[in-house]
Design an enzyme around this catalytic site. Sequence first.
Site, PDB file in Angstrom:
ATOM      1  N   ASN A   9      43.100  66.498  65.101  1.00 26.73           N
ATOM      2  CA  ASN A   9      43.687  67.471  66.024  1.00 26.73           C
ATOM      3  C   ASN A   9      44.252  68.600  65.182  1.00 26.73           C
ATOM      4  OD1 ASN A   9      45.124  68.932  67.864  1.00 26.73           O
ATOM      5  ND2 ASN A   9      46.586  67.309  68.376  1.00 26.73           N
ATOM      6  N   LYS A  11      45.507  71.321  66.129  1.00 27.30           N
ATOM      7  CA  LYS A  11      46.638  72.012  66.785  1.00 27.30           C
ATOM      8  C   LYS A  11      46.438  73.533  66.672  1.00 27.30           C
ATOM      9  CE  LYS A  11      49.372  67.916  66.072  1.00 27.30           C
ATOM     10  NZ  LYS A  11      50.687  67.289  65.866  1.00 27.30           N
ATOM     11  N   HIS A  97      48.631  65.514  75.248  1.00 21.81           N
ATOM     12  CA  HIS A  97      49.258  65.432  73.931  1.00 21.81           C
ATOM     13  C   HIS A  97      50.771  65.642  74.075  1.00 21.81           C
ATOM     14  CE1 HIS A  97      50.500  66.354  69.852  1.00 21.81           C
ATOM     15  NE2 HIS A  97      49.446  65.650  69.486  1.00 21.81           N
ATOM     16  N   GLU A  99      52.851  67.321  72.484  1.00 20.54           N
ATOM     17  CA  GLU A  99      53.332  68.706  72.390  1.00 20.54           C
ATOM     18  C   GLU A  99      53.126  69.436  73.711  1.00 20.54           C
ATOM     19  OE1 GLU A  99      51.167  69.361  68.790  1.00 20.54           O
ATOM     20  OE2 GLU A  99      52.599  68.036  67.791  1.00 20.54           O
ATOM     21  N   GLU A 169      50.699  57.813  70.319  1.00 19.35           N
ATOM     22  CA  GLU A 169      51.344  58.680  69.334  1.00 19.35           C
ATOM     23  C   GLU A 169      52.847  58.703  69.599  1.00 19.35           C
ATOM     24  OE1 GLU A 169      48.321  61.718  67.713  1.00 19.35           O
ATOM     25  OE2 GLU A 169      49.088  62.552  69.576  1.00 19.35           O
ATOM     26  N   GLY A 175      54.200  64.619  62.913  1.00 19.22           N
ATOM     27  CA  GLY A 175      54.569  65.750  62.055  1.00 19.22           C
ATOM     28  C   GLY A 175      55.855  65.530  61.290  1.00 19.22           C
ATOM     29  N   SER A 215      51.620  61.083  61.760  1.00 19.23           N
ATOM     30  CA  SER A 215      51.711  61.073  60.294  1.00 19.23           C
ATOM     31  C   SER A 215      50.731  60.101  59.634  1.00 19.23           C
ATOM     32  CB  SER A 215      53.152  60.779  59.842  1.00 19.23           C
ATOM     33  OG  SER A 215      54.026  61.777  60.320  1.00 19.23           O
TER      34      SER A 215
END
Length: 254
Positions: A9, A11, A97, A99, A169, A175, A215
Site C-alpha cells: 500500500n 498510500k 483502510h 486512515e 491492521e 507507521g 510495520s
Amino acid sequence: MRKPFVAGNWKMNTDSHSSVELVERIVVGASKIAGRAVTIAVCPPFVYLQAVAQAVSASSVAVGAQDVYFEQNGAFTGEVSPAMLKDVGCTYVICGHSERRHIIGETDEMINKKIAAALAGGLLPILCIGELLGEREAGQTNKVVTRQIEQGLAGLSAEKLSAVTVAYEPVWAIGTGRTATPQQAQQVHRLIRELLAKIYDEPLAAEIRILYGGSVKPDNCAELMAQPDIDGSLVGGASLKADDFLAIIESAAV
Ligand code: 13P
C-alpha cells in the site's frame, strides 16, 4: 491451502516517474521467484494506477487501488467507480483502510457498500480492519474487530466472500514501527477466521486469506508468516523500497 499474498500500500507517496521505476524494480525481482506460490500486488495512488498497470502488464504482479466509491457513475465529484478502476487495469481494491476510517471518517456502512460495489464491478476487495490503541488497552479488540467484520461483510453471499481478502491492521502498529507480536496478531487472525466460520462455514473460512499489516519489515515478516492464520501482509512504508518489499515477498513465498 491458502496461497500467500503480499500487497504494498503505497498510500499518498511516489510521483509519475518514481511509481513506475519502483514497480519495474519489483517486477524484475518478482520474476526471480516466479514459480513459487505467492500473490503480489501493489496499490499506488489513483493518478498513477494506469502507468503502473501498464508497467506490470507482462508480469505476475497485480495492481490494486487504495479506495473506491460505491456508485457506478454520476454526480459524485472527486470519486472513482469500480468500473473506472477495472478500466485502468486494477484487480484489487483496498476498502476501509484505517486512515480512511479515522482521518477521512469512513463508516462500517460505507465500507460495506464499497465492498459490495467492488465485487459487483469485478474487483477483489481487501477489507481492512483493526483496533485503535485505546480500544486495545480497554480490552475491546475482539469487540471492535467483530463489529468491523460483521458490518463490513453484511449481506455478502458465501460465493462473494470467497473473492474477499481480509487485512488485520492494528491502528497502533501502522507507521509506528511498533509491530504486533506474532502471538498478538495470530490471536486476532484466529478470531477473524472463527467469526467467518460462524457467519458462513468452516471450509469457506479456511479458504479466506487474512493478511497482517502494521510495520511489516524484512526483519519481522518471517515470524509473522510462520503463524498458522497469517496468510501474508499488507505493507506500507517498506513497500516503497523495492529491496525491502521483495525480501518480504521472498519470505512469504512457498
Ligand atoms: P506500515 O507498514 O507503514 O506500518 O503501514 C501499514 C499499512 O497501513 C498498510 O496498509
